[in-house]
Write an enzyme that holds these catalytic residues in place. Sequence first.
Site, mmCIF file in Angstrom:
data_model
loop_
_atom_site.group_PDB
_atom_site.id
_atom_site.type_symbol
_atom_site.label_atom_id
_atom_site.label_comp_id
_atom_site.label_asym_id
_atom_site.label_seq_id
_atom_site.Cartn_x
_atom_site.Cartn_y
_atom_site.Cartn_z
ATOM 1 N N SER A 25 -2.475 -4.141 -2.419
ATOM 2 C CA SER A 25 -1.869 -3.209 -3.133
ATOM 3 C C SER A 25 -0.531 -3.451 -3.956
ATOM 4 O O SER A 25 -0.326 -4.722 -3.955
ATOM 5 C CB SER A 25 -1.363 -2.095 -1.926
ATOM 6 O OG SER A 25 -0.544 -2.924 -1.254
ATOM 7 N N THR A 57 -5.127 -2.596 -9.173
ATOM 8 C CA THR A 57 -4.900 -2.478 -7.900
ATOM 9 C C THR A 57 -4.386 -0.947 -7.459
ATOM 10 O O THR A 57 -4.838 -0.103 -8.291
ATOM 11 C CB THR A 57 -3.766 -3.505 -7.076
ATOM 12 O OG1 THR A 57 -3.759 -3.139 -5.615
ATOM 13 C CG2 THR A 57 -2.585 -3.487 -7.682
ATOM 14 N N TYR A 58 -3.719 -0.581 -6.322
ATOM 15 C CA TYR A 58 -3.271 0.788 -6.061
ATOM 16 C C TYR A 58 -1.807 0.498 -5.809
ATOM 17 O O TYR A 58 -1.441 -0.490 -5.073
ATOM 18 C CB TYR A 58 -4.142 1.554 -5.193
ATOM 19 C CG TYR A 58 -4.238 0.708 -3.894
ATOM 20 C CD1 TYR A 58 -3.395 1.141 -2.907
ATOM 21 C CD2 TYR A 58 -5.207 -0.147 -3.615
ATOM 22 C CE1 TYR A 58 -3.653 0.519 -1.495
ATOM 23 C CE2 TYR A 58 -5.278 -0.953 -2.401
ATOM 24 C CZ TYR A 58 -4.445 -0.419 -1.250
ATOM 25 O OH TYR A 58 -4.506 -1.131 -0.168
ATOM 26 N N GLY A 73 -1.847 -9.252 -1.112
ATOM 27 C CA GLY A 73 -3.264 -9.442 -0.970
ATOM 28 C C GLY A 73 -3.781 -10.344 -2.107
ATOM 29 O O GLY A 73 -2.855 -11.098 -2.625
ATOM 30 N N ALA A 74 -4.946 -10.348 -2.621
ATOM 31 C CA ALA A 74 -5.323 -11.370 -3.304
ATOM 32 C C ALA A 74 -4.810 -11.193 -4.758
ATOM 33 O O ALA A 74 -4.538 -12.343 -5.486
ATOM 34 C CB ALA A 74 -6.847 -10.853 -3.860
ATOM 35 N N ALA A 75 -4.356 -10.161 -5.206
ATOM 36 C CA ALA A 75 -3.550 -9.943 -6.356
ATOM 37 C C ALA A 75 -2.342 -10.860 -6.442
ATOM 38 O O ALA A 75 -1.675 -11.201 -7.430
ATOM 39 C CB ALA A 75 -3.137 -8.519 -6.706
#
Length: 126
Positions: A25, A57-58, A73-75
């Site tokens: 996120s 993403t969100y 996260g992955a971002a």
Amino acid sequence: MHAIMLKAKLHRAEVTHAVLDYEGSCAIDGDWLDLSGIREYEQIQIYNIDNGERFTTYAIRAENGSKMISVNGAAAHKAKVGDRVIICAYAHYSEAELASHKPRMLYMAPGNQLSHTSEAIPIQVA
């Protein structure tokens, strides 16, 4: 006919946190979510001015007044603390809605200070 249009933008916000081991996120200062009209869990696009990365993403809510932009996260591989980013949300609008649609844009100064808001981007000249 429907068109996908810019709904909201945070321009030149600085990443304050990049947390790899967090559920994915982007946490955004709750005041900015409210002012921009971006909703919690809404899909957003993030454009990293410093390294050219673009990703989806969100949004999740960070503490009001925190000036937080946390890429999680992955971002977190795509942005580091201090990177300048543009965060955009888009929406579908009907032909009738397009006549009155105006995006909500927040422009940030260094240190994630809100510089100003706008509903239009100036015409680009040569």
